[in-house]
Write a protein that holds these residues in place. Structure first.
Motif, PDB file in Angstrom:
ATOM      1  N   UNK A   3       7.744  11.361 -13.772  1.00  0.00           N
ATOM      2  CA  UNK A   3       8.649  10.321 -14.251  1.00  0.00           C
ATOM      3  C   UNK A   3       8.784  10.394 -15.764  1.00  0.00           C
ATOM      4  N   UNK A   4       8.159  11.399 -16.381  1.00  0.00           N
ATOM      5  CA  UNK A   4       8.293  11.619 -17.807  1.00  0.00           C
ATOM      6  C   UNK A   4       7.639  12.923 -18.208  1.00  0.00           C
ATOM      7  N   UNK A   5       8.055  13.443 -19.350  1.00  0.00           N
ATOM      8  CA  UNK A   5       7.386  14.604 -19.933  1.00  0.00           C
ATOM      9  C   UNK A   5       7.289  14.397 -21.435  1.00  0.00           C
ATOM     10  N   UNK A   6       6.338  15.098 -22.032  1.00  0.00           N
ATOM     11  CA  UNK A   6       6.054  14.922 -23.447  1.00  0.00           C
ATOM     12  C   UNK A   6       6.368  16.193 -24.235  1.00  0.00           C
ATOM     13  N   UNK A   7       6.821  16.002 -25.460  1.00  0.00           N
ATOM     14  CA  UNK A   7       6.939  17.077 -26.434  1.00  0.00           C
ATOM     15  C   UNK A   7       6.276  16.589 -27.713  1.00  0.00           C
ATOM     16  N   UNK A   8       5.881  17.540 -28.546  1.00  0.00           N
ATOM     17  CA  UNK A   8       5.144  17.227 -29.758  1.00  0.00           C
ATOM     18  C   UNK A   8       5.848  17.851 -30.960  1.00  0.00           C
ATOM     19  N   UNK A   9       5.888  17.127 -32.060  1.00  0.00           N
ATOM     20  CA  UNK A   9       6.471  17.647 -33.298  1.00  0.00           C
ATOM     21  C   UNK A   9       5.465  17.491 -34.431  1.00  0.00           C
ATOM     22  N   UNK A  10       5.673  18.280 -35.471  1.00  0.00           N
ATOM     23  CA  UNK A  10       4.780  18.230 -36.624  1.00  0.00           C
ATOM     24  C   UNK A  10       4.812  16.834 -37.245  1.00  0.00           C
ATOM     25  N   UNK A  11       3.691  16.440 -37.767  1.00  0.00           N
ATOM     26  CA  UNK A  11       3.574  15.143 -38.442  1.00  0.00           C
ATOM     27  C   UNK A  11       4.357  15.183 -39.752  1.00  0.00           C
ATOM     28  N   UNK A  12       4.892  14.054 -40.159  1.00  0.00           N
ATOM     29  CA  UNK A  12       5.661  13.983 -41.407  1.00  0.00           C
ATOM     30  C   UNK A  12       4.781  14.231 -42.635  1.00  0.00           C
ATOM     31  N   UNK A  64      16.778  19.021 -28.010  1.00  0.00           N
ATOM     32  CA  UNK A  64      16.900  19.980 -29.122  1.00  0.00           C
ATOM     33  C   UNK A  64      16.314  19.489 -30.450  1.00  0.00           C
ATOM     34  N   UNK A  65      16.429  18.207 -30.804  1.00  0.00           N
ATOM     35  CA  UNK A  65      15.814  17.790 -32.076  1.00  0.00           C
ATOM     36  C   UNK A  65      14.284  17.855 -32.079  1.00  0.00           C
ATOM     37  N   UNK A  66      13.678  18.015 -30.889  1.00  0.00           N
ATOM     38  CA  UNK A  66      12.223  17.969 -30.772  1.00  0.00           C
ATOM     39  C   UNK A  66      11.598  19.308 -30.389  1.00  0.00           C
ATOM     40  N   UNK A  67      12.375  20.168 -29.705  1.00  0.00           N
ATOM     41  CA  UNK A  67      11.812  21.439 -29.241  1.00  0.00           C
ATOM     42  C   UNK A  67      12.915  22.444 -28.983  1.00  0.00           C
ATOM     43  N   UNK A  68      12.562  23.725 -29.069  1.00  0.00           N
ATOM     44  CA  UNK A  68      13.536  24.805 -28.885  1.00  0.00           C
ATOM     45  C   UNK A  68      13.732  25.202 -27.424  1.00  0.00           C
ATOM     46  N   UNK A  69      12.977  24.596 -26.512  1.00  0.00           N
ATOM     47  CA  UNK A  69      13.099  24.844 -25.072  1.00  0.00           C
ATOM     48  C   UNK A  69      12.954  23.497 -24.366  1.00  0.00           C
ATOM     49  N   UNK A  70      13.374  23.448 -23.093  1.00  0.00           N
ATOM     50  CA  UNK A  70      13.105  22.249 -22.302  1.00  0.00           C
ATOM     51  C   UNK A  70      12.818  22.660 -20.871  1.00  0.00           C
ATOM     52  N   UNK A  71      12.047  21.820 -20.177  1.00  0.00           N
ATOM     53  CA  UNK A  71      11.801  22.073 -18.769  1.00  0.00           C
ATOM     54  C   UNK A  71      13.098  21.833 -18.001  1.00  0.00           C
ATOM     55  N   UNK A  72      13.221  22.500 -16.855  1.00  0.00           N
ATOM     56  CA  UNK A  72      14.448  22.426 -16.044  1.00  0.00           C
ATOM     57  C   UNK A  72      14.372  21.218 -15.121  1.00  0.00           C
ATOM     58  N   UNK A  73      14.915  20.098 -15.591  1.00  0.00           N
ATOM     59  CA  UNK A  73      14.977  18.870 -14.797  1.00  0.00           C
ATOM     60  C   UNK A  73      16.214  18.971 -13.897  1.00  0.00           C
ATOM     61  N   UNK A  74      15.996  18.811 -12.589  1.00  0.00           N
ATOM     62  CA  UNK A  74      17.087  18.965 -11.620  1.00  0.00           C
ATOM     63  C   UNK A  74      17.744  17.623 -11.301  1.00  0.00           C
ATOM     64  N   UNK A  75      19.043  17.660 -11.072  1.00  0.00           N
ATOM     65  CA  UNK A  75      19.751  16.484 -10.577  1.00  0.00           C
ATOM     66  C   UNK A  75      19.290  16.227  -9.145  1.00  0.00           C
ATOM     67  N   UNK A  76      19.149  14.981  -8.778  1.00  0.00           N
ATOM     68  CA  UNK A  76      18.647  14.607  -7.447  1.00  0.00           C
ATOM     69  C   UNK A  76      19.436  15.293  -6.330  1.00  0.00           C
ATOM     70  N   UNK A  77      20.740  15.397  -6.473  1.00  0.00           N
ATOM     71  CA  UNK A  77      21.564  16.046  -5.460  1.00  0.00           C
ATOM     72  C   UNK A  77      21.322  17.546  -5.341  1.00  0.00           C
ATOM     73  N   UNK A  78      20.584  18.134  -6.281  1.00  0.00           N
ATOM     74  CA  UNK A  78      20.305  19.576  -6.257  1.00  0.00           C
ATOM     75  C   UNK A  78      18.905  19.913  -5.762  1.00  0.00           C
TER      76      UNK A  78
END
Length: 192
Positions: free
Chosen positions: A93-102, A149-163
């Motif tokens: 129901x969620x996934x996490x990404x991490x970015x460098x600290x300010x 894209x503002x957080x990571x250069x890749x993303x996991x493949x989240x599927x539409x429910x109908x797919x």
């Protein structure tokens, strides 16, 4: 790359939602005890749905198999591949990404939670296989959509429910199904 997901969805909701899209689930290993988890990490067991002898089955398997040199294979690039066997759906129901600290002196990272804007939970396209560690799965990745894209250069493949059913069918065209989500599909919030 995504190395942590959240799974706070009840087994009854999983079964009901699959039933609503006409994919009855079987439980060949019995009904698993799915306590809510805010953090599922590499090597942790979590439920996947795959095709079995009686149709779609829900089983609990390890996230990642050992790759060459022993490093875990927890994400796998999808571009240019069709995946004619071993397809599965990873429940989250969620996934996490991490970015460098300010603060450049800080070793801590910012942690961001991504959830679906229009559904309480979703499935990630994955692959499962037998490995020296037992049966295990990995998540497929694609280029990032505008929400990630503002957080990571890749993303996991989240599927539409109908797919979901099309993904479980090894004849389903992978490249049609594995694409970034359109803008506004994901909500994002900083959690740490």
């Amino acid at each position: 790359m995504c190395n942590e997901i959240r799974r706070n969805v009840a087994l009854g909701n999983i079964r009901d939602d699959f039933s609503q899209i006409r994919i009855p689930l079987h439980f060949p290993e019995g009904l698993p005890n799915l306590a809510p988890l805010d953090s599922v990490r590499i090597t942790d067991p979590t439920p996947i749905v795959r095709m079995g002898e009686e149709g779609a089955e829900l089983v609990v398997r390890r996230w990642s198999w050992p790759g060459p040199g022993g490093k875990p294979v927890y994400n796998f690039r999808s571009e240019g591949r069709e995946f004619n066997s071993g397809r599965c759906l990873i429940i989250a129901d969620g996934f996490y990404e991490f970015t460098a600290h300010s603060d450049p002196k800080s070793r801590r990272k910012h942690k961001w939670l991504f959830t679906k804007a229009d559904e309480p939970w979703f499935c990630i396209a994955g692959l499962w296989r037998s490995s020296p560690a037992g049966e295990a799965f990995t998540m497929l990745t694609t280029s990032p959509g505008p929400d990630v894209a503002p957080y990571h250069s890749r993303q996991i493949a989240v599927l539409h429910r109908g797919d979901w059913g099309r993904w479980l069918d090894p004849a389903g065209p992978a490249q049609e199904l594995l694409s970034p989500l359109p803008a506004g599909s994901l909500r994002v919030e900083q959690v740490a």
